[in-house]
Design a protein around this motif. Structure first.
Motif, PDB file in Angstrom:
ATOM      1  N   ILE A  92       5.379   8.443   2.305  1.00 15.21           N
ATOM      2  CA  ILE A  92       4.188   7.874   3.517  1.00 15.21           C
ATOM      3  C   ILE A  92       4.931   5.803   2.385  1.00 15.21           C
ATOM      4  CG2 ILE A  92       2.017   7.177   4.063  1.00 15.21           C
ATOM      5  CD1 ILE A  92       1.409   9.956   3.213  1.00 15.21           C
ATOM      6  N   ILE A  93       4.421   5.281   3.548  1.00 15.25           N
ATOM      7  CA  ILE A  93       4.347   3.758   3.989  1.00 15.25           C
ATOM      8  C   ILE A  93       3.143   3.507   4.262  1.00 15.25           C
ATOM      9  CG2 ILE A  93       4.933   1.426   4.228  1.00 15.25           C
ATOM     10  CD1 ILE A  93       8.130   2.789   4.346  1.00 15.25           C
ATOM     11  N   LEU A  94       1.945   3.013   3.577  1.00 14.99           N
ATOM     12  CA  LEU A  94       1.181   2.269   4.168  1.00 14.99           C
ATOM     13  C   LEU A  94       1.038   1.112   4.586  1.00 14.99           C
ATOM     14  CD1 LEU A  94      -1.979   2.697   5.287  1.00 14.99           C
ATOM     15  CD2 LEU A  94      -2.828   2.736   3.272  1.00 14.99           C
ATOM     16  N   ALA A  95       1.080   0.404   5.935  1.00 22.86           N
ATOM     17  CA  ALA A  95       1.638  -1.057   5.994  1.00 22.86           C
ATOM     18  C   ALA A  95       0.654  -0.817   7.467  1.00 22.86           C
ATOM     19  CB  ALA A  95       2.978  -0.522   6.819  1.00 22.86           C
ATOM     20  N   GLY A  96      -0.654  -1.006   7.187  1.00 26.66           N
ATOM     21  CA  GLY A  96      -1.295  -1.362   7.702  1.00 26.66           C
ATOM     22  C   GLY A  96      -2.289  -2.672   7.188  1.00 26.66           C
ATOM     23  N   GLY A  97      -3.864  -2.706   6.878  1.00 27.13           N
ATOM     24  CA  GLY A  97      -4.889  -3.819   6.851  1.00 27.13           C
ATOM     25  C   GLY A  97      -4.510  -5.468   7.874  1.00 27.13           C
TER      26      GLY A  97
ATOM     27  N   MET B 125       9.421  -7.076   5.674  1.00 27.18           N
ATOM     28  CA  MET B 125       8.925  -6.602   3.989  1.00 27.18           C
ATOM     29  C   MET B 125       8.975  -4.836   4.253  1.00 27.18           C
ATOM     30  SD  MET B 125       5.894  -7.171   2.920  1.00 27.18           S
ATOM     31  CE  MET B 125       5.370  -9.285   3.195  1.00 27.18           C
ATOM     32  N   VAL B 126       9.353  -4.552   5.615  1.00 24.21           N
ATOM     33  CA  VAL B 126       8.741  -3.248   5.386  1.00 24.21           C
ATOM     34  C   VAL B 126      10.297  -2.043   5.355  1.00 24.21           C
ATOM     35  CG1 VAL B 126       9.749  -2.611   7.872  1.00 24.21           C
ATOM     36  CG2 VAL B 126       8.008  -1.035   6.744  1.00 24.21           C
TER      37      VAL B 126
ATOM     38  N   LEU C 199       6.421   9.221   6.393  1.00 24.80           N
ATOM     39  CA  LEU C 199       5.673   8.174   7.617  1.00 24.80           C
ATOM     40  C   LEU C 199       4.948   7.556   7.699  1.00 24.80           C
ATOM     41  CD1 LEU C 199       3.172   9.816   9.857  1.00 24.80           C
ATOM     42  CD2 LEU C 199       1.480   9.711   8.259  1.00 24.80           C
ATOM     43  N   ILE C 200       4.905   6.125   8.812  1.00 24.58           N
ATOM     44  CA  ILE C 200       4.997   4.853   8.441  1.00 24.58           C
ATOM     45  C   ILE C 200       3.105   5.025   9.153  1.00 24.58           C
ATOM     46  CG2 ILE C 200       5.205   2.714   9.142  1.00 24.58           C
ATOM     47  CD1 ILE C 200       7.455   3.041   9.347  1.00 24.58           C
TER      48      ILE C 200
ATOM     49  N   GLY D 240       3.690  -0.864   2.164  1.00 27.85           N
ATOM     50  CA  GLY D 240       3.753  -1.685   2.771  1.00 27.85           C
ATOM     51  C   GLY D 240       4.444  -3.410   1.744  1.00 27.85           C
ATOM     52  N   ASP D 241       3.787  -3.513   1.304  1.00 27.57           N
ATOM     53  CA  ASP D 241       3.488  -4.608   0.561  1.00 27.57           C
ATOM     54  C   ASP D 241       4.300  -5.041  -1.020  1.00 27.57           C
ATOM     55  OD1 ASP D 241       1.678  -4.271  -0.583  1.00 27.57           O
ATOM     56  OD2 ASP D 241       0.402  -6.456   0.091  1.00 27.57           O
ATOM     57  N   ASN D 242       4.809  -4.263  -1.160  1.00 28.13           N
ATOM     58  CA  ASN D 242       5.630  -3.971  -2.566  1.00 28.13           C
ATOM     59  C   ASN D 242       7.033  -3.572  -2.932  1.00 28.13           C
ATOM     60  OD1 ASN D 242       3.309  -2.817  -5.214  1.00 28.13           O
ATOM     61  ND2 ASN D 242       2.668  -3.651  -3.254  1.00 28.13           N
ATOM     62  N   ILE D 243       7.346  -4.234  -4.111  1.00 29.46           N
ATOM     63  CA  ILE D 243       8.833  -4.688  -3.676  1.00 29.46           C
ATOM     64  C   ILE D 243       9.012  -4.446  -5.356  1.00 29.46           C
ATOM     65  CG2 ILE D 243      10.710  -6.583  -4.234  1.00 29.46           C
ATOM     66  CD1 ILE D 243       9.624  -8.160  -1.898  1.00 29.46           C
ATOM     67  N   PHE D 244       9.823  -3.122  -5.359  1.00 25.22           N
ATOM     68  CA  PHE D 244      10.400  -2.379  -6.623  1.00 25.22           C
ATOM     69  C   PHE D 244      12.420  -2.837  -6.824  1.00 25.22           C
ATOM     70  CE2 PHE D 244       6.986  -0.464  -5.894  1.00 25.22           C
ATOM     71  CZ  PHE D 244       6.172  -0.928  -6.210  1.00 25.22           C
TER      72      PHE D 244
END
Length: 309
Positions: free
Chosen positions: A4-9, A33-34, A50-51, A107-111
């Motif tokens: 799951i990618i949480l890309a809300g807010g 970003m996504v 799931l996005i 959705g705003d995290n980069i690894f």
């Protein structure tokens, strides 16, 4: 395992840049970003994704990814009418998960880091085989800005606090979480914190109290970037640019990852690479095809092949 990618807010900390576009669609150097959290799920070997985003932003994600088949994925979309905390992703996605374990990435995290893929796949295998949950910790300079996890002398997690005034450690919990198939039941019984939101730290604490929480430390050689402010967004873009220019690689090149993981064929990858051949992104896809033999299905290795993937 599903992802799951949480890309809300609402992205208020990035206004006015996010007044007309979802934060996770802003560019981080040369790609949306996504792409970065999606690449994390792909490196973990996850193909059902799931996005979750706001109703007005989902059409943009559908335009960007479609059903995911071009990347060898199955991408589904779900609406988040209003942001009510990270665990809301599991109540929204309950029917879609259908009891499956899940990896949630913000959705705003980069690894980034050498060996990230194998680390993720080990964590997935552990949760799939033994249940429980896994979170990833990262040492930070100012832990008061994060969810903080503390350990006993044996390295076992003993406390999890959200943005504490007096942190018990310097280790933050990153925006990447793995939970077993009971996560939706736990999420459904959470109550909002004084901030008025469901807290992911409360969800992780359920597993910690039950003795089934595993903590994977991202130490030296790994980078975790949060892109929630203008400064951190610029820092992330500069980081990506520096790595790509100095090493001649592409971070979060989805088609390259899909090809190397065996999700798509050589022909599919080559077609996408040629369509984007005027960009470093497209050339990275073509280079991957030239430098790498046709990949075997995920999990298989040729005799003598030590590639980490």
């Amino acid at each position: 395992m599903k992802g799951i990618i949480l890309a809300g807010g609402t992205g208020t900390r990035l206004h006015p840049a996010t007044l007309v576009v979802n934060k996770q669609l802003l560019p981080v150097y040369d790609k949306p970003m996504v792409y970065y959290p999606l690449s994390t799920l792909m490196l973990a070997g996850i193909r059902e994704i799931l996005i979750v985003s706001s109703p007005d932003c989902l059409p943009h994600y559908r335009t960007l990814f479609g059903d995911g088949s071009g990347l060898g994925l199955s991408i589904t979309y779900a609406e988040q009418p209003r942001p009510e905390g990270l665990p809301q992703a599991f109540t929204i996605g309950r029917d879609w998960l259908a009891g499956a374990p899940a990896m949630l990435v913000l959705g705003d995290n980069i690894f980034f880091g050498n060996g990230l893929g194998p680390m993720l796949r080990r964590a997935v295998a552990s949760v799939e085989a033994g249940g429980g949950a896994t979170v990833f910790s990262y040492r930070v300079e100012d832990p008061r800005r994060y969810g903080v996890i503390a350990f006993d002398d044996q390295g076992r997690a003993v406390s999890i606090e959200e943005k504490p005034e007096r942190p018990r450690s310097s280790y933050a919990i990153t925006g990447l979480y793995l939970f077993d198939g009971t996560v939706c039941d736990h999420a459904a019984t959470l109550t909002p914190s004084p901030r008025g939101e469901l807290e992911i730290t409360d969800l992780a604490r359920r597993y910690m109290d039950a003795g089934t929480l595993h903590v994977e430390a991202m130490g030296r050689g790994f980078a975790w970037l949060d892109t929630g402010t203008h400064d951190s967004l610029l820092e992330a873009a500069e980081f990506v640019r520096t790595i790509q220019h100095r090493q001649g690689i592409q971070i979060a090149c989805l088609e390259e990852i899909a090809y190397l993981q065996g999700f798509i064929s050589r022909e599919q990858a080559e077609a996408r690479g040629r369509a984007l051949a005027k960009t470093a992104y497209g050339r990275a896809i073509l280079t991957a095809i030239e430098d790498t033999p046709a990949p075997l299905p995920l999990g298989e290795r040729r005799k003598g092949d030590r590639r980490q993937g």
